[in-house]
Design an enzyme around this catalytic site. Structure first.
Site, PDB file in Angstrom:
ATOM      1  N   ARG A 186     -11.920   8.366   2.451  1.00 53.82           N
ATOM      2  CA  ARG A 186     -11.175   6.947   2.112  1.00 53.82           C
ATOM      3  C   ARG A 186     -10.358   7.166   0.832  1.00 53.82           C
ATOM      4  O   ARG A 186      -9.149   6.989   0.634  1.00 53.82           O
ATOM      5  CB  ARG A 186     -12.079   5.840   1.801  1.00 53.82           C
ATOM      6  CG  ARG A 186     -12.739   5.371   3.180  1.00 53.82           C
ATOM      7  CD  ARG A 186     -14.099   4.578   2.579  1.00 53.82           C
ATOM      8  NE  ARG A 186     -13.559   3.249   2.041  1.00 53.82           N
ATOM      9  CZ  ARG A 186     -14.633   2.652   1.491  1.00 53.82           C
ATOM     10  NH1 ARG A 186     -15.807   2.857   1.409  1.00 53.82           N
ATOM     11  NH2 ARG A 186     -14.364   1.300   0.747  1.00 53.82           N
ATOM     12  N   ARG A 245     -25.034   3.350  -3.442  1.00 50.64           N
ATOM     13  CA  ARG A 245     -25.474   1.971  -3.003  1.00 50.64           C
ATOM     14  C   ARG A 245     -26.327   2.030  -1.919  1.00 50.64           C
ATOM     15  O   ARG A 245     -26.171   2.638  -1.002  1.00 50.64           O
ATOM     16  CB  ARG A 245     -24.007   1.273  -2.655  1.00 50.64           C
ATOM     17  CG  ARG A 245     -23.395   0.868  -3.721  1.00 50.64           C
ATOM     18  CD  ARG A 245     -22.555  -0.706  -3.291  1.00 50.64           C
ATOM     19  NE  ARG A 245     -21.580  -0.421  -2.421  1.00 50.64           N
ATOM     20  CZ  ARG A 245     -20.303  -0.666  -2.206  1.00 50.64           C
ATOM     21  NH1 ARG A 245     -19.993  -1.690  -3.170  1.00 50.64           N
ATOM     22  NH2 ARG A 245     -19.507  -0.661  -1.364  1.00 50.64           N
ATOM     23  N   ARG A 276       0.688  -1.232  -0.004  1.00 49.84           N
ATOM     24  CA  ARG A 276       0.022   0.152  -0.024  1.00 49.84           C
ATOM     25  C   ARG A 276       0.914   1.360  -0.009  1.00 49.84           C
ATOM     26  O   ARG A 276       0.600   2.570  -0.338  1.00 49.84           O
ATOM     27  CB  ARG A 276      -0.803   0.386   1.336  1.00 49.84           C
ATOM     28  CG  ARG A 276      -2.180  -0.372   1.111  1.00 49.84           C
ATOM     29  CD  ARG A 276      -3.161  -0.293   2.267  1.00 49.84           C
ATOM     30  NE  ARG A 276      -3.928  -1.271   2.542  1.00 49.84           N
ATOM     31  CZ  ARG A 276      -5.046  -1.564   2.171  1.00 49.84           C
ATOM     32  NH1 ARG A 276      -5.544  -0.687   1.085  1.00 49.84           N
ATOM     33  NH2 ARG A 276      -5.793  -2.614   2.577  1.00 49.84           N
TER      34      ARG A 276
END
Ligand SMILES: [Zn+2]
Length: 224
Positions: free
Chosen positions: A174, A130, A91
Site C-alpha cells: 500500500r 494493530r 490522488r
C-alpha cells in the site's frame, strides 16, 4: 470572509483521519471523503451517481472527471460556501489538474494542500501492531495499547486477530502505491506554493496545533 478550501493528504497510519475530525470541528468545514461521496451519489441515484455506478458494476475505475464532477456538486452546495476539506481526491497529478480547472471555472482556488507525513517504518510499526477482536471489533496495539492477556480481548474474551490489510507485506504494498502516486502530487502543490507539511510522528495534539496555527496564518494573509 476568506474561504478555507483544503486538500488533506498522507499515507495510511499517519493520523489523517484523526486530524480530519478535528479540522471539521475547528473550522466547521464539510468533509468530503471521496469513497463516501461516490457511495452516497450512487445511493441517491443522481445522474452522476448512476453514471459512476455503471463503472463500479463493471469493476472499472470511475474516471477522474466524473469523480471530480461528483465532488464539485458538493463543493457548489451552500454548505461549502466558506470552504471544504477534501480527503482521497486528488490522488494523482492528473486529478489535481482536473480539480484546479474545476475550481478556476468557479473563481475559486485551493487555500492549501496539507500533508501529514510519517516514515514508512513508522507506518508499518503502527499498522502491523494493530489487533482487532473477532467478536466486536475492539482495537488494540501490541506496543501502544496491549491487551492484558496476549491475543485475548479485555472486554469480551474473544480472540484478537491481525487484519489482512495490516499485515506488513500488505502495508508495504500500500505504501508503494501511495508513494508512486503521491510524489507527483506533492510536486504539483509544492510548485504552486500550496503545500504545507506536518510531522505525523508527533502526538496528535501537537500535529493538530501546528495545523491550526498554519491555517490561522493563511486566513490572516488572505484577509490582507
Ligand atoms: Zn472485544
Amino acid at each position: 470572509m476568506p474561504e478555507l478550501n483544503l486538500v488533506l493528504m498522507g499515507p495510511p497510519g499517519a493520523g489523517k483521519g484523526t486530524q480530519a475530525d478535528r479540522l471539521r470541528d475547528d473550522f466547521d468545514l464539510p468533509y468530503y471523503a471521496t469513497g463516501d461521496i461516490l457511495r452516497r451519489a450512487v445511493e441517491q441515484e443522481s445522474d452522476l451517481g448512476n453514471e459512476a455506478k455503471q463503472y463500479m458494476e463493471n469493476g472499472d475505475l470511475v474516471p477522474d472527471d466524473l469523480i471530480c464532477k461528483v465532488i464539485m456538486e458538493r463543493v457548489d452546495s451552500q454548505e461549502a460556501e466558506d470552504g471544504f476539506l477534501l480527503d482521497g481526491f486528488p490522488r494523482t497529478r492528473g486529478q489535481a489538474e482536473t480539480l484546479e480547472d474545476a475550481l478556476q471555472k468557479r473563481d475559486r482556488a485551493l487555500t492549501a494542500a496539507l500533508i501529514i507525513e510519517a516514515p514508512d517504518e513508522e507506518v508499518i510499526r503502527r499498522l502491523s501492531g494493530r489487533r482487532i477482536c473477532k467478536k466486536n471489533g475492539h482495537v488494540y496495539h501490541v506496543e501502544f495499547d496491549p491487551p492484558k492477556n496476549e491475543d485475548v480481548c479485555d472486554q469480551d474474551g474473544s480472540k484478537l486477530v491481525q487484519r489482512d490489510d495490516d499485515k506488513p507485506e500488505t502495508v508495504k504494498k500500500r505504501l508503494g502505491v501511495y508513494h508512486d502516486q503521491t510524489e507527483d502530487l506533492i510536486d504539483f502543490y509544492d510548485e504552486r506554493g500550496l503545500l504545507r507539511r506536518f510531522d505525523g510522528t508527533r502526538q496528535p495534539n501537537e500535529v493538530h496545533n501546528h495545523i491550526r496555527a498554519t491555517l490561522a496564518t493563511l486566513k490572516l494573509e488572505s484577509e490582507l
